[in-house]
Design a protein around this motif. Sequence first.
Motif, PDB file in Angstrom:
ATOM      1  N   LEU A  83      24.789  21.533  40.811  1.00  0.00           N
ATOM      2  CA  LEU A  83      23.343  21.798  40.793  1.00  0.00           C
ATOM      3  C   LEU A  83      22.988  22.961  41.712  1.00  0.00           C
ATOM      4  CD1 LEU A  83      21.704  18.248  40.798  1.00  0.00           C
ATOM      5  CD2 LEU A  83      22.066  19.799  38.868  1.00  0.00           C
ATOM      6  N   VAL A  84      23.622  23.035  42.879  1.00  0.00           N
ATOM      7  CA  VAL A  84      23.390  24.159  43.796  1.00  0.00           C
ATOM      8  C   VAL A  84      23.737  25.464  43.100  1.00  0.00           C
ATOM      9  CG1 VAL A  84      24.176  25.242  45.951  1.00  0.00           C
ATOM     10  CG2 VAL A  84      23.648  22.797  45.908  1.00  0.00           C
ATOM     11  N   GLN A  85      24.847  25.479  42.367  1.00  0.00           N
ATOM     12  CA  GLN A  85      25.258  26.679  41.635  1.00  0.00           C
ATOM     13  C   GLN A  85      24.301  26.974  40.482  1.00  0.00           C
ATOM     14  OE1 GLN A  85      27.667  28.704  42.617  1.00  0.00           O
ATOM     15  NE2 GLN A  85      27.235  30.099  40.931  1.00  0.00           N
ATOM     16  N   SER A 106      19.339  29.353  36.776  1.00  0.00           N
ATOM     17  CA  SER A 106      18.475  28.694  35.805  1.00  0.00           C
ATOM     18  C   SER A 106      17.371  27.894  36.508  1.00  0.00           C
ATOM     19  CB  SER A 106      19.319  27.747  34.951  1.00  0.00           C
ATOM     20  OG  SER A 106      18.504  26.914  34.165  1.00  0.00           O
ATOM     21  N   PRO A 107      16.186  27.870  35.926  1.00  0.00           N
ATOM     22  CA  PRO A 107      15.125  27.020  36.472  1.00  0.00           C
ATOM     23  C   PRO A 107      15.315  25.546  36.124  1.00  0.00           C
ATOM     24  CG  PRO A 107      14.325  28.148  34.525  1.00  0.00           C
ATOM     25  CD  PRO A 107      15.712  28.682  34.799  1.00  0.00           C
ATOM     26  N   SER A 119      17.549  18.075  37.834  1.00  0.00           N
ATOM     27  CA  SER A 119      17.941  18.938  36.725  1.00  0.00           C
ATOM     28  C   SER A 119      17.263  18.421  35.466  1.00  0.00           C
ATOM     29  CB  SER A 119      19.461  18.978  36.545  1.00  0.00           C
ATOM     30  OG  SER A 119      19.946  17.720  36.141  1.00  0.00           O
ATOM     31  N   THR A 120      17.250  19.238  34.449  1.00  0.00           N
ATOM     32  CA  THR A 120      16.523  18.867  33.241  1.00  0.00           C
ATOM     33  C   THR A 120      17.439  18.224  32.203  1.00  0.00           C
ATOM     34  OG1 THR A 120      16.858  21.008  32.182  1.00  0.00           O
ATOM     35  CG2 THR A 120      14.861  20.736  33.512  1.00  0.00           C
ATOM     36  N   PHE A 121      16.790  17.481  31.325  1.00  0.00           N
ATOM     37  CA  PHE A 121      17.430  17.031  30.100  1.00  0.00           C
ATOM     38  C   PHE A 121      16.392  17.176  29.002  1.00  0.00           C
ATOM     39  CE2 PHE A 121      15.452  13.145  31.670  1.00  0.00           C
ATOM     40  CZ  PHE A 121      14.935  12.553  30.531  1.00  0.00           C
ATOM     41  N   ASN A 122      16.853  17.231  27.776  1.00  0.00           N
ATOM     42  CA  ASN A 122      15.958  17.404  26.645  1.00  0.00           C
ATOM     43  C   ASN A 122      15.564  16.038  26.093  1.00  0.00           C
ATOM     44  OD1 ASN A 122      14.763  19.654  25.397  1.00  0.00           O
ATOM     45  ND2 ASN A 122      15.861  19.191  23.519  1.00  0.00           N
ATOM     46  N   GLU A 149       5.558  26.314  37.332  1.00  0.00           N
ATOM     47  CA  GLU A 149       5.872  27.743  37.296  1.00  0.00           C
ATOM     48  C   GLU A 149       6.845  28.096  36.177  1.00  0.00           C
ATOM     49  OE1 GLU A 149       7.337  28.598  41.219  1.00  0.00           O
ATOM     50  OE2 GLU A 149       5.324  28.895  42.036  1.00  0.00           O
ATOM     51  N   ASN A 150       7.613  27.119  35.727  1.00  0.00           N
ATOM     52  CA  ASN A 150       8.626  27.379  34.707  1.00  0.00           C
ATOM     53  C   ASN A 150       8.268  26.789  33.356  1.00  0.00           C
ATOM     54  OD1 ASN A 150      10.924  28.860  36.097  1.00  0.00           O
ATOM     55  ND2 ASN A 150      10.407  27.252  37.548  1.00  0.00           N
TER      56      ASN A 150
END
Length: 154
Positions: free
Chosen positions: A43-45, A50-51, A71-74, A114-115
Motif C-alpha cells: 500500500l505504501v508503494q 495511484s489515488p 485501498s479501494t475495491f470495485n 479530491e479523487n
Amino acid sequence: MIKRILDNDVFEAIKLMNKSTNDNNYKGYERNESAWISYFLSLVQKQKESPHALVIGYYNDNKLKGFLSASTFNNYYNNEWIMDVKDCIVDKDNTTNGLIVRALFDELMKHIKENGGKYWRADSVQDEEHALKYGRFLEKHYNGRIQISVRGKI
C-alpha cells in the motif's frame, strides 16, 4: 499533523501495529506479521502511483501516534469504487485517540472527495464493545451506517 507514511516511515508504523496487536485481543484471524507487513508495504508503494491507496500517519512532535491505511475495491453491485479502511491503529495509551482517529478520517474523506470518490467502508476486528464504539463514532461524524459482518473459521 497528518502526513503520508512513506518508505522511511514504515518501521514506526510496524512498531505501533505490534504494540496494538499485543495490547488488544483482535478476533477473527491468526496473526501473521510477515503477511501484514508485505501488504502494508504494498500500500505504501501503491499510493505513490495511484489515488486508490492511502497510508497516512498522525504525528505529534515527530512521533507517530496513529495511522490509517486504505485501498479501494470495485463494488460489483454498481461498479463504483469504495475506499476500504484496512487499518486504523492508535496507541491505546494516548489520551487523545478520538482526536487522532477523527484527524485521520478527515484526511481520508478529503482524499476520497479530491479523487472523485463517494464511498468508504471501515470494518473492525476488535471485540464487540470496541467495534460498536468505533462504528458509532464513524456513524456520527462521517455519515456512516453500521452493518454487521460475520467471520468464521472451519
